[in-house]
Design a protein around this motif. Sequence first.
Motif, PDB file in Angstrom:
ATOM      1  N   LEU A 179      15.253 -72.280  -6.884  1.00  0.00           N
ATOM      2  CA  LEU A 179      13.870 -72.403  -7.337  1.00  0.00           C
ATOM      3  C   LEU A 179      13.045 -71.638  -6.319  1.00  0.00           C
ATOM      4  N   PHE A 180      12.360 -70.599  -6.744  1.00  0.00           N
ATOM      5  CA  PHE A 180      11.661 -69.750  -5.792  1.00  0.00           C
ATOM      6  C   PHE A 180      10.496 -69.059  -6.476  1.00  0.00           C
ATOM      7  N   THR A 181       9.725 -68.339  -5.680  1.00  0.00           N
ATOM      8  CA  THR A 181       8.610 -67.573  -6.208  1.00  0.00           C
ATOM      9  C   THR A 181       8.918 -66.102  -6.016  1.00  0.00           C
ATOM     10  N   PHE A 182       8.794 -65.337  -7.073  1.00  0.00           N
ATOM     11  CA  PHE A 182       9.020 -63.897  -6.972  1.00  0.00           C
ATOM     12  C   PHE A 182       7.821 -63.175  -7.540  1.00  0.00           C
ATOM     13  N   ASP A 183       7.234 -62.315  -6.727  1.00  0.00           N
ATOM     14  CA  ASP A 183       6.071 -61.546  -7.156  1.00  0.00           C
ATOM     15  C   ASP A 183       4.955 -62.469  -7.657  1.00  0.00           C
ATOM     16  N   GLY A 184       4.813 -63.612  -6.987  1.00  0.00           N
ATOM     17  CA  GLY A 184       3.748 -64.549  -7.323  1.00  0.00           C
ATOM     18  C   GLY A 184       4.049 -65.506  -8.453  1.00  0.00           C
ATOM     19  N   ASN A 185       5.226 -65.389  -9.060  1.00  0.00           N
ATOM     20  CA  ASN A 185       5.566 -66.248 -10.191  1.00  0.00           C
ATOM     21  C   ASN A 185       6.720 -67.187  -9.854  1.00  0.00           C
ATOM     22  N   PRO A 186       6.631 -68.455 -10.320  1.00  0.00           N
ATOM     23  CA  PRO A 186       7.752 -69.361 -10.100  1.00  0.00           C
ATOM     24  C   PRO A 186       8.971 -68.901 -10.897  1.00  0.00           C
ATOM     25  N   ALA A 187      10.128 -69.059 -10.304  1.00  0.00           N
ATOM     26  CA  ALA A 187      11.365 -68.664 -10.978  1.00  0.00           C
ATOM     27  C   ALA A 187      12.422 -69.740 -10.759  1.00  0.00           C
ATOM     28  N   HIS A 188      13.336 -69.839 -11.700  1.00  0.00           N
ATOM     29  CA  HIS A 188      14.434 -70.807 -11.641  1.00  0.00           C
ATOM     30  C   HIS A 188      15.693 -70.079 -12.096  1.00  0.00           C
ATOM     31  N   GLU A 189      16.662 -69.974 -11.205  1.00  0.00           N
ATOM     32  CA  GLU A 189      17.897 -69.250 -11.538  1.00  0.00           C
ATOM     33  C   GLU A 189      19.133 -70.071 -11.239  1.00  0.00           C
TER      34      GLU A 189
END
Length: 143
Positions: A76-86
């Motif tokens: 669970l992280f933020t990439f380019d200002g957006n939350p992401a879930h991988e």
Amino acid sequence: MHNNHIRVSARGLVWRDDELLVAQDTKPTEEEPFYYPLGGGVEFGEHSENALRREFGEELGVTLKNVTYRETYEGLFTFDGNPAHELWRVYEAEIVESWPYERDEFSGYEAEFNEEIECFWKRPAEFSEEKVTFYPEQLVSDL
């Protein structure tokens, strides 16, 4: 581009003696590069092992052998200002062709983003030093 879905990707750990084949990229907001195992997104209805084989074929033009499932990691992280879930489905694998093992660095191609992928062989010890970032981070201690 905020989306509410979990991205599943298949990643391959390919070794050359004590070195791991990794791709290098840079976050849009940072100058320091980060590294990750090659692979890519799993499409609906596609098994992650097949996705891994497809991605290596598309990006490097190579065939994999001795593909064995290893572990699943969740991020669970933020990439380019957006939350992401991988979810990362990680496999050990070998490349049939010899040329990647003969070169210390080379480029692959990511058609989805129309960009080159810079590939290198790195010793995992370099990732446990804080200077070099590797994703998924949980994988570093398992290498």
